[in-house]
Design a protein around this motif. Structure first.
Motif, PDB file in Angstrom:
ATOM      1  N   ILE A 237       0.885  -1.275   0.251  1.00  0.00           N
ATOM      2  CA  ILE A 237       0.061  -0.023   0.009  1.00  0.00           C
ATOM      3  C   ILE A 237       0.882   1.070  -0.057  1.00  0.00           C
ATOM      4  N   ASP A 238       0.542   2.174  -0.660  1.00  0.00           N
ATOM      5  CA  ASP A 238       1.455   3.358  -0.652  1.00  0.00           C
ATOM      6  C   ASP A 238       1.115   4.326   0.339  1.00  0.00           C
ATOM      7  N   ILE A 239       1.624   4.334   1.193  1.00  0.00           N
ATOM      8  CA  ILE A 239       1.414   4.981   2.781  1.00  0.00           C
ATOM      9  C   ILE A 239       2.046   6.089   2.821  1.00  0.00           C
ATOM     10  N   ARG A 240       1.491   7.286   2.749  1.00  0.00           N
ATOM     11  CA  ARG A 240       1.954   8.461   3.138  1.00  0.00           C
ATOM     12  C   ARG A 240       1.689   9.288   4.281  1.00  0.00           C
ATOM     13  N   GLY A 241       2.464   9.606   5.254  1.00  0.00           N
ATOM     14  CA  GLY A 241       2.297  10.437   6.428  1.00  0.00           C
ATOM     15  C   GLY A 241       2.142  11.804   6.389  1.00  0.00           C
ATOM     16  N   GLU A 242       3.058  12.163   7.587  1.00  0.00           N
ATOM     17  CA  GLU A 242       3.150  13.774   7.357  1.00  0.00           C
ATOM     18  C   GLU A 242       3.940  14.507   6.289  1.00  0.00           C
ATOM     19  N   GLY A 243       3.654  15.325   5.859  1.00  0.00           N
ATOM     20  CA  GLY A 243       4.379  16.023   4.630  1.00  0.00           C
ATOM     21  C   GLY A 243       4.510  15.228   3.574  1.00  0.00           C
ATOM     22  N   GLY A 244       3.662  14.165   3.284  1.00  0.00           N
ATOM     23  CA  GLY A 244       3.766  13.368   2.087  1.00  0.00           C
ATOM     24  C   GLY A 244       4.903  12.232   2.138  1.00  0.00           C
ATOM     25  N   LEU A 245       5.436  12.350   3.700  1.00  0.00           N
ATOM     26  CA  LEU A 245       6.615  11.026   3.768  1.00  0.00           C
ATOM     27  C   LEU A 245       6.184   9.500   3.583  1.00  0.00           C
ATOM     28  N   SER A 246       6.791   8.928   2.506  1.00  0.00           N
ATOM     29  CA  SER A 246       6.314   7.558   2.283  1.00  0.00           C
ATOM     30  C   SER A 246       6.901   6.638   3.140  1.00  0.00           C
ATOM     31  N   LEU A 247       5.997   5.795   3.367  1.00  0.00           N
ATOM     32  CA  LEU A 247       6.470   4.691   4.507  1.00  0.00           C
ATOM     33  C   LEU A 247       7.575   3.722   3.581  1.00  0.00           C
ATOM     34  N   ARG A 248       7.487   3.506   2.193  1.00  0.00           N
ATOM     35  CA  ARG A 248       8.431   2.569   1.634  1.00  0.00           C
ATOM     36  C   ARG A 248       9.633   3.407   1.718  1.00  0.00           C
ATOM     37  N   ASP A 249       9.882   4.769   1.737  1.00  0.00           N
ATOM     38  CA  ASP A 249      11.217   5.569   1.885  1.00  0.00           C
ATOM     39  C   ASP A 249      11.498   5.643   3.431  1.00  0.00           C
ATOM     40  N   LYS A 250      10.497   5.671   4.452  1.00  0.00           N
ATOM     41  CA  LYS A 250      11.050   5.613   5.625  1.00  0.00           C
ATOM     42  C   LYS A 250      11.477   4.263   5.984  1.00  0.00           C
ATOM     43  N   TRP A 251      11.016   3.137   5.237  1.00  0.00           N
ATOM     44  CA  TRP A 251      11.561   1.803   5.962  1.00  0.00           C
ATOM     45  C   TRP A 251      12.501   1.276   4.862  1.00  0.00           C
ATOM     46  N   ALA A 252      13.106   2.210   4.029  1.00  0.00           N
ATOM     47  CA  ALA A 252      14.262   1.585   2.916  1.00  0.00           C
ATOM     48  C   ALA A 252      15.378   0.761   3.673  1.00  0.00           C
ATOM     49  N   GLU A 253      15.723   0.996   4.882  1.00  0.00           N
ATOM     50  CA  GLU A 253      16.674   0.268   5.540  1.00  0.00           C
ATOM     51  C   GLU A 253      16.163  -0.661   6.634  1.00  0.00           C
ATOM     52  N   GLY A 254      14.778  -0.731   6.609  1.00  0.00           N
ATOM     53  CA  GLY A 254      14.202  -1.629   7.390  1.00  0.00           C
ATOM     54  C   GLY A 254      12.964  -0.926   8.459  1.00  0.00           C
ATOM     55  N   PRO A 255      12.220  -1.809   8.665  1.00  0.00           N
ATOM     56  CA  PRO A 255      10.899  -1.223   9.511  1.00  0.00           C
ATOM     57  C   PRO A 255      11.507  -0.604  10.982  1.00  0.00           C
ATOM     58  N   ARG A 256      10.847   0.797  11.234  1.00  0.00           N
ATOM     59  CA  ARG A 256      11.083   1.285  12.498  1.00  0.00           C
ATOM     60  C   ARG A 256       9.657   1.835  13.169  1.00  0.00           C
TER      61      ARG A 256
END
Ligand code: NA7
Length: 494
Positions: free
Chosen positions: A350-369
């Motif tokens: 799912i393309d999940i976007r948080g605050e300021g359009g932050l993408s979960l895929r980008d945020k978790w690129a190095e692994g989930p946090r």
């Protein structure tokens, strides 16, 4: 209806936890009226249970089926999530709770030539509803995880020939499934409150009494006696009910691993096949430990063969079968028991976007946090049931799920009482949780295996230990302390 238990209808699919604790605990009436047929129910029975729960609590009217969510965006200004489905329908919601499953994104490996295969192929996690007829067929099965180990004996009984392609040999302990006698069912029903209490207090969500002894503090004779006794009882108890250091101490673990290898050599008549089936590259329990019904025995059948694709990897799938570096295997049907993009796969589809359009895929690129596996900094009002960073797959799942459902419901209720509209994990709390999670994982043997817990089964996936390995008691204690201290580590806003 049924999620995992809807899709995984492959032959032999059954639960590895016993029915009386792989079930909901929120309704005494439900417990008393539902009759389980056996210790380890098969997939159709679990699905019937889930359908019954949906009907009994009138849930169907609140569920929209046949609806794939493709996007979810947080709107900074309104504080609402906008959820977009495949046909483009849009929903606005204050809170978004994901329950997308830890093992739901099927992994079909990219093997050259699959598209030209003239036979049929299936992934066990997306099994056709009408079933598959293996009669008279030459079947190839790839994968010897829990799924492959359950499916092998059942397919072998139907197929003309079954070839199992094994990359990594696996430990497995007999399930010793049996019907639930009326006396046993009665005893269980009389003791449900106690059973559930124990599942919540135990390390991994099972109602066994904790064992306090180390595998290294008893004599060799006593150790073998304990292993033998619990091998005869069967099930996960071999990991949690023998000794307390099997997952923490290599020397202790070696005694359990060697015991299982001894059993494989006893059961499998052909010594070459037995050796191939003996795992030597990882400690028992460092991968999710399967339990089985006649798995190793199946290799004594004339119509079953084992191919080692570690020494001779698969090169391609041809029109008529499968070719390894050494040989070609003509096949009518290929079964992929190759697992899942675990823990993060379904969320990141799912393309999940948080605050300021932050993408979960980008945020978790190095692994989930995450913070507690329940929330992600930068993604307000999004809750993840059994998310990465929570005990989830290391715990009997319904127990882990109910804990999260209760925690999230209480949190939303608390917010309503306080007039808070927005809750968000702080980056500092998330960092500290990730650090703590890594520390507790390092105290175990989980890094000794190439497992889906670490994402190693998916090419290119970051190698991060995803579930929380500190055990349920420590985890629940911390979740409760966070609440008691006014949702410490979360920012609540009006
Ligand atoms: P698992 O446990 O991930 O097992 C998958 C199996 O497939 C495992 O033996 C893998 O070998 C094998 N595999 C995966 N990809 C390939 C490729 N490309 N080539 C050859 N073999 C491959 O999945 P399961 O469905 O059995 O179980 C998942 C969980 O569902 C289970 O643990 C329960 O919690 C429920 P490998 O070991 O990686 O060498």
């Amino acid at each position: 209806m049924g999620g995992t238990w809807y899709w995984n209808r492959y032959p032999g699919a059954r639960c590895d936890s016993e029915s009386f604790y792989y079930c909901y605990s929120f309704s005494e009436e439900l417990e008393q009226e539902w009759e389980w047929s056996s210790k380890y129910p098969e997939q159709p029975e679990i699905l019937r249970y889930l359908e019954h729960v949906a009907d009994r609590f009138d849930l169907r009217r609140d569920i929209t089926f046949e609806t794939r969510v493709v996007e979810a965006r947080f709107d900074d200004e309104t504080g609402f999530w906008e959820v977009v489905t495949e046909p483009g329908e849009r929903f606005l919601t204050r809170f978004l709770v994901t329950a997308v499953g830890c093992l739901s994104a099927a992994n079909v490996p990219e093997i050259a030539g699959l598209e030209r295969f003239r036979g049929e192929w299936f992934h066990t996690g997306a099994w056709p509803k009408e079933g598959v007829d293996f009669k008279g067929k030459r079947v190839g099965l790839i994968g010897t995880g829990s799924t492959g180990i359950q499916a092998t004996p059942v397919i072998a009984r139907q197929a003309r020939h079954l070839t199992v392609f094994q990359r990594t040999a696996n430990y497995s302990v007999p399930a010793r499934n049996a019907p639930l006698t009326p006396e046993r069912a009665k005893e269980i029903k009389a003791n449900y409150a106690e059973i559930h209490r124990r599942t919540r207090e135990s390390q991994a969500g099972f109602p066994y009494f904790p064992v306090e002894r180390s595998a290294l503090e008893v004599s060799e004779e006593r150790r073998q006696e304990i292993y033998e006794q619990i091998w005869q009882e069967g099930g996960f108890k071999f990991l949690w009910g023998t000794f307390n250091d099997i997952l923490r101490d290599r020397e202790a673990n070696a005694t359990a691993s060697e015991f299982i290898r001894g059993k494989i050599r006893e059961i499998v008549k052909d010594p070459g096949t037995a050796e191939l089936l003996c795992p030597t590259d990882h400690p028992y329990g460092s991968k999710r430990p399967p339990i089985d019904t006649d798995y190793f025995e199946t290799y004594n059948r004339d119509n079953v063969s084992l191919v080692d694709i570690r020494s001779s990897p698969i090169v391609e799938i041809t029109e008529d079968g499968l070719r390894t570096e050494e040989a070609e295997y003509p096949l009518d049907t290929i079964v992929f028991a190759t697992g899942f993009d675990a823990m993060t796969g379904s969320l990141l589809k799912i393309d999940i976007r948080g605050e300021g359009g932050l993408s979960l895929r980008d945020k978790w690129a190095e692994g989930p946090r995450t913070y507690l596996g329940l929330q992600i900094a930068g993604f307000p009002n999004l809750f993840t049931i059994t998310g990465p960073g929570s005990p989830s797959v290391l715990v009997n799942m319904p127990v882990a799920i109910e804990h999260h459902v209760d925690w999230i419901s209480d949190c939303i209720e608390h917010m309503a009482e306080e007039g808070a509209l927005r809750i968000e994990a702080t980056p500092e709390a998330e960092d500290a949780w990730v650090e703590h999670s890594n520390e507790v994982a390092l105290e175990t043997l989980y890094y000794d295996a190439r497992s889906w817990y670490l994402g190693v089964n998916i090419p290119g996936k970051p190698r991060v230990f995803m579930p929380y390995a500190g055990g349920q008691p420590l985890y629940r204690e911390q979740c409760q302390a966070v609440v008691d201290e006014g949702y410490r580590g979360f920012e609540l806003r009006g």
